[in-house]
Design a protein around this motif. Sequence first.
Motif, PDB file in Angstrom:
ATOM      1  N   SER A   1     -34.580 -58.238  21.035  1.00  0.00           N
ATOM      2  CA  SER A   1     -35.221 -57.640  22.261  1.00  0.00           C
ATOM      3  C   SER A   1     -35.406 -58.571  23.428  1.00  0.00           C
ATOM      4  N   VAL A   2     -34.842 -58.347  24.542  1.00  0.00           N
ATOM      5  CA  VAL A   2     -34.176 -59.246  25.576  1.00  0.00           C
ATOM      6  C   VAL A   2     -35.793 -59.560  26.386  1.00  0.00           C
ATOM      7  N   ASP A   3     -36.861 -58.614  26.012  1.00  0.00           N
ATOM      8  CA  ASP A   3     -38.129 -58.749  26.763  1.00  0.00           C
ATOM      9  C   ASP A   3     -39.053 -59.335  25.846  1.00  0.00           C
ATOM     10  N   THR A   4     -39.193 -59.028  24.666  1.00  0.00           N
ATOM     11  CA  THR A   4     -40.443 -59.299  23.991  1.00  0.00           C
ATOM     12  C   THR A   4     -39.956 -60.348  22.851  1.00  0.00           C
ATOM     13  N   GLY A   5     -38.766 -60.598  22.552  1.00  0.00           N
ATOM     14  CA  GLY A   5     -38.503 -61.627  21.649  1.00  0.00           C
ATOM     15  C   GLY A   5     -37.891 -60.921  20.252  1.00  0.00           C
ATOM     16  N   GLY A   6     -37.643 -61.594  19.409  1.00  0.00           N
ATOM     17  CA  GLY A   6     -37.086 -60.878  17.961  1.00  0.00           C
ATOM     18  C   GLY A   6     -37.021 -61.795  16.917  1.00  0.00           C
ATOM     19  N   GLN A   7     -36.080 -61.904  16.086  1.00  0.00           N
ATOM     20  CA  GLN A   7     -35.651 -62.657  14.632  1.00  0.00           C
ATOM     21  C   GLN A   7     -34.415 -62.856  14.349  1.00  0.00           C
ATOM     22  N   ARG A   8     -34.001 -63.997  14.165  1.00  0.00           N
ATOM     23  CA  ARG A   8     -32.825 -64.396  13.554  1.00  0.00           C
ATOM     24  C   ARG A   8     -32.689 -64.747  12.118  1.00  0.00           C
ATOM     25  N   PHE A   9     -31.668 -64.651  11.419  1.00  0.00           N
ATOM     26  CA  PHE A   9     -31.634 -65.086  10.093  1.00  0.00           C
ATOM     27  C   PHE A   9     -30.324 -65.831   9.968  1.00  0.00           C
ATOM     28  N   GLY A  10     -30.518 -66.822   9.167  1.00  0.00           N
ATOM     29  CA  GLY A  10     -29.371 -67.781   8.894  1.00  0.00           C
ATOM     30  C   GLY A  10     -29.356 -68.311   7.608  1.00  0.00           C
TER      31      GLY A  10
END
Length: 126
Positions: free
Chosen positions: A62-71
């Motif tokens: 989400s550009v506004d509230t953030g988010g989560q990535r996985f690697g």
Amino acid sequence: MSPNKFVLKGSGVEVDYTIGITPGFPSLVYRDGVFEKVFASTQIQSNDTGLGELVSVPLILSVDTGGQRFGFFLPLVDIATRDQTVQFRTVGIYETFSGPDSIPRRPSTWRCIEMKGIAQNVIMEV
């Protein structure tokens, strides 16, 4: 020969990643319980590092509230024949981050999980 198909499992997570698929076709499938997200090759970021290849995808963005990535890291392995598989252990990494409109604004946090993987070389059919 370098493998082009990887299946990784750990902590309830399963990742199926295939390198060299025709653009637009699913190249990475991430499953965590009933949550499943499919990624085309253009959505996958891959960087060679001294520890192996770091592959990452946006799980929640989400550009506004953030988010989560996985690697996860793919080790450098060679496969002698097409039918051979190689087992390996690696780590999966989650990054949770806030966006410019997050209140309160928090720094990024990371969480790691242990994963077991199988690498193989598969023939791609068009």
